[in-house]
Design a protein around this motif. Structure first.
Motif, PDB file in Angstrom:
ATOM      1  N   VAL A 132     -67.272 -57.567 -74.728  1.00  0.00           N
ATOM      2  CA  VAL A 132     -66.662 -56.400 -74.695  1.00  0.00           C
ATOM      3  C   VAL A 132     -66.629 -55.391 -75.961  1.00  0.00           C
ATOM      4  O   VAL A 132     -66.688 -56.312 -77.096  1.00  0.00           O
ATOM      5  CB  VAL A 132     -65.303 -56.335 -73.948  1.00  0.00           C
ATOM      6  N   ALA A 133     -66.485 -54.184 -75.977  1.00  0.00           N
ATOM      7  CA  ALA A 133     -66.299 -53.495 -76.991  1.00  0.00           C
ATOM      8  C   ALA A 133     -64.998 -53.471 -77.682  1.00  0.00           C
ATOM      9  O   ALA A 133     -63.788 -53.302 -76.915  1.00  0.00           O
ATOM     10  CB  ALA A 133     -66.759 -52.074 -76.716  1.00  0.00           C
ATOM     11  N   PRO A 134     -64.645 -53.862 -78.902  1.00  0.00           N
ATOM     12  CA  PRO A 134     -63.309 -53.703 -79.525  1.00  0.00           C
ATOM     13  C   PRO A 134     -62.998 -52.275 -79.704  1.00  0.00           C
ATOM     14  O   PRO A 134     -63.715 -51.442 -80.026  1.00  0.00           O
ATOM     15  CB  PRO A 134     -63.524 -54.582 -80.985  1.00  0.00           C
ATOM     16  N   GLY A 135     -61.550 -52.033 -79.531  1.00  0.00           N
ATOM     17  CA  GLY A 135     -60.879 -50.892 -79.540  1.00  0.00           C
ATOM     18  C   GLY A 135     -61.014 -49.959 -80.861  1.00  0.00           C
ATOM     19  O   GLY A 135     -61.020 -48.936 -80.907  1.00  0.00           O
ATOM     20  N   ALA A 136     -61.227 -50.884 -82.080  1.00  0.00           N
ATOM     21  CA  ALA A 136     -61.365 -50.568 -83.141  1.00  0.00           C
ATOM     22  C   ALA A 136     -62.502 -49.386 -83.389  1.00  0.00           C
ATOM     23  O   ALA A 136     -62.453 -48.554 -84.086  1.00  0.00           O
ATOM     24  CB  ALA A 136     -61.564 -51.439 -84.367  1.00  0.00           C
ATOM     25  N   VAL A 137     -63.636 -49.720 -82.388  1.00  0.00           N
ATOM     26  CA  VAL A 137     -64.615 -48.687 -82.492  1.00  0.00           C
ATOM     27  C   VAL A 137     -64.259 -47.189 -82.270  1.00  0.00           C
ATOM     28  O   VAL A 137     -64.852 -46.392 -82.537  1.00  0.00           O
ATOM     29  CB  VAL A 137     -65.607 -49.152 -81.503  1.00  0.00           C
ATOM     30  N   PHE A 138     -63.003 -47.015 -81.170  1.00  0.00           N
ATOM     31  CA  PHE A 138     -62.802 -45.689 -80.645  1.00  0.00           C
ATOM     32  C   PHE A 138     -61.583 -45.340 -81.152  1.00  0.00           C
ATOM     33  O   PHE A 138     -61.026 -44.141 -80.690  1.00  0.00           O
ATOM     34  CB  PHE A 138     -62.731 -45.918 -78.975  1.00  0.00           C
ATOM     35  N   ARG A 139     -60.613 -45.892 -82.010  1.00  0.00           N
ATOM     36  CA  ARG A 139     -59.344 -45.212 -82.388  1.00  0.00           C
ATOM     37  C   ARG A 139     -59.160 -45.074 -83.849  1.00  0.00           C
ATOM     38  O   ARG A 139     -59.844 -45.635 -84.654  1.00  0.00           O
ATOM     39  CB  ARG A 139     -58.305 -46.410 -81.793  1.00  0.00           C
TER      40      ARG A 139
END
Length: 444
Positions: free
Chosen positions: A397-404
């Motif tokens: 799954v994609a880590p949220g750090a990519v988006f926040r």
């Protein structure tokens, strides 16, 4: 201040290149405070204006940021370390829910449309000086905009949504200007803004898109532009509803000088109605990419907006690539005329998987978000731990750090590669990996 690292160079370009090399190598980590310009000029034996020019170049490239008397620092995430670098390599045998691509089984075949485009080209090759937008494409795009209540305006074509957004931002803003961007939001936009030398003002979102109070704060803080995802927001699946659109339009009406960019990310893959915001401010655009509905490799997006913005965009485009291939434009015309994609059927296919996952997680005490589109966003206490545990359990799954930016930690799961039958097992794995349920955790 910089530890053992010593900046070198006699020309502004050399000084900037040396700092950028230090950032790229890790010798100058994020947050490193650079010397005051006069101090560095004395160390290097150059004019302070030379150092000032170097620092300006670094700001414009998104490598450093300057905060008045606090000085200049390496950005927390400089443009030389894009968010794509945070993505993992998916081992063989692991189910990949990290990649945000559409379901290839829902994409139309391109052989026929490309063959039609080739025959059209053979009859009338595109040469220099031709209109950059195929008339049939402009007519169809404008008719679709009209049907969705988008204000009148000319049509332009760019190589995807991000290309269009970049050209619009550079048409109006200068280095140092602030841009309000959704948080969590599209990593491409969050990287692009600082790479252009602009400042990100994060705006919290909920299921209905940007939250009005967060937009109001950003506007009050001097945001020169606002970027809004209309539908299928990445990564949360948010979609701007009628009431939220009214609230945002009221806010923008009080700031007519703000540039509005609407990214209709869900066009062609959602059946929720569009509630456009454009026309309230002097300068605005709405961009629609073909990537999610027709295939990422088409690299084509259509835009409309106010005449000044579109004129500037097209003028700058002429000095770069010139135009987007007419072959691709003709292929998209053929796809549109043939009704190659049924948005209702595609939306229902994604919704069946997305809604099943959100509900399964709810039953396990985990709050998840996914109103529209391809993705489900799950707030977690420690995203690094959850990502690692899920990988060990066979799920990437994609880590949220990519988006926040300031939003709390989370993970993004893309459902396009997921079968409904797999949902219970995935939900169990997420619940086990999270350990502490995400219920009650807001994604702002």
């Amino acid at each position: 201040m910089l530890g053992d690292y010593r900046i070198t160079g006699r020309r502004a370009a050399d000084i900037a290149a040396d700092v950028e090399a230090g950032v790229a190598s890790g010798a100058l980590p994020p947050g490193s405070l650079l010397p005051p310009m006069r101090e560095l000029a004395g160390e290097l034996g150059v004019n302070p204006n030379t150092v000032a020019a170097a620092y300006r170049t670094l700001r414009e490239r998104g490598v450093i940021e300057t905060d008045g008397r606090r000085g200049s620092r390496v950005r927390a995430r400089p443009s030389s370390t894009p968010r794509d670098a945070l993505r993992m390599v998916v081992p063989q045998g692991v189910r990949d829910l990290a990649e945000g691509s559409p379901d290839v089984h829902l994409l139309p075949a391109l052989e026929g449309p490309l063959a039609v485009a080739a025959r059209r080209y053979a009859q009338a090759p595109t040469l220099y000086g031709a209109d950059p937008v195929a008339p049939e494409l402009a007519e169809l795009a404008r008719a679709a905009f009209d049907a969705d209540g988008v204000p009148p305006g000319p049509v332009a074509v760019t190589s995807g949504a991000l290309d269009g957004i970049e050209r619009v931002l550079t048409a109006h803003l200068r280095a140092g200007d602030a841009v309000a961007v959704e948080d969590p939001g599209w990593g491409g936009a969050l990287d692009l803004v600082p790479a252009l030398g602009l400042r990100v003002l994060p705006v919290a979102v909920d299921d209905d898109g940007p939250r009005p109070e967060a937009v109001a704060r950003a506007l009050a803080a001097g945001a020169r532009a606002l970027v809004v995802t209309s539908r299928a927001q990445n990564p949360t699946g948010a979609a701007v509803g009628a009431e939220r659109a009214r609230e945002l339009r009221d806010l923008l009406a009080a700031h007519p000088e703000v540039l509005l960019i609407e990214d209709d990310h869900g066009n062609g893959i959602v059946d929720l109605p569009l509630h456009p915001l454009g026309g309230v401010t002097r300068h605005w655009v709405l961009v629609r990419s073909t990537a999610k509905a027709y295939g990422p490799d088409l690299r084509l997006a259509v835009l409309t907006g106010d005449e000044v913005t579109l004129d500037r965009l097209r003028g700058r485009q002429r000095l770069g690539p010139g135009w987007v291939s007419r072959l691709l434009q003709y292929a998209v015309v053929e796809l549109w005329n043939a009704g190659a994609v049924d948005p209702v059927a595609v939306s229902r296919s994604y919704a069946a998987r997305r809604d099943a996952l959100v509900e399964a997680l709810r039953q396990r005490g985990i709050r998840a978000y996914g109103r529209s589109g391809l993705n489900v966003w799950v707030p977690v206490v420690d995203e690094t731990v959850v990502v690692a545990r899920l990988l060990a359990a066979g799920w990437a799954v994609a880590p949220g750090a990519v988006f926040r930016v300031e939003a709390g930690p989370g993970i993004r799961l893309t459902v396009s590669q997921l079968a409904v039958a797999e949902v219970p097992g995935l939900a169990d794995a997420v619940a086990a990996a999270a350990s502490v349920g995400a219920a009650g955790v807001r994604y702002d």
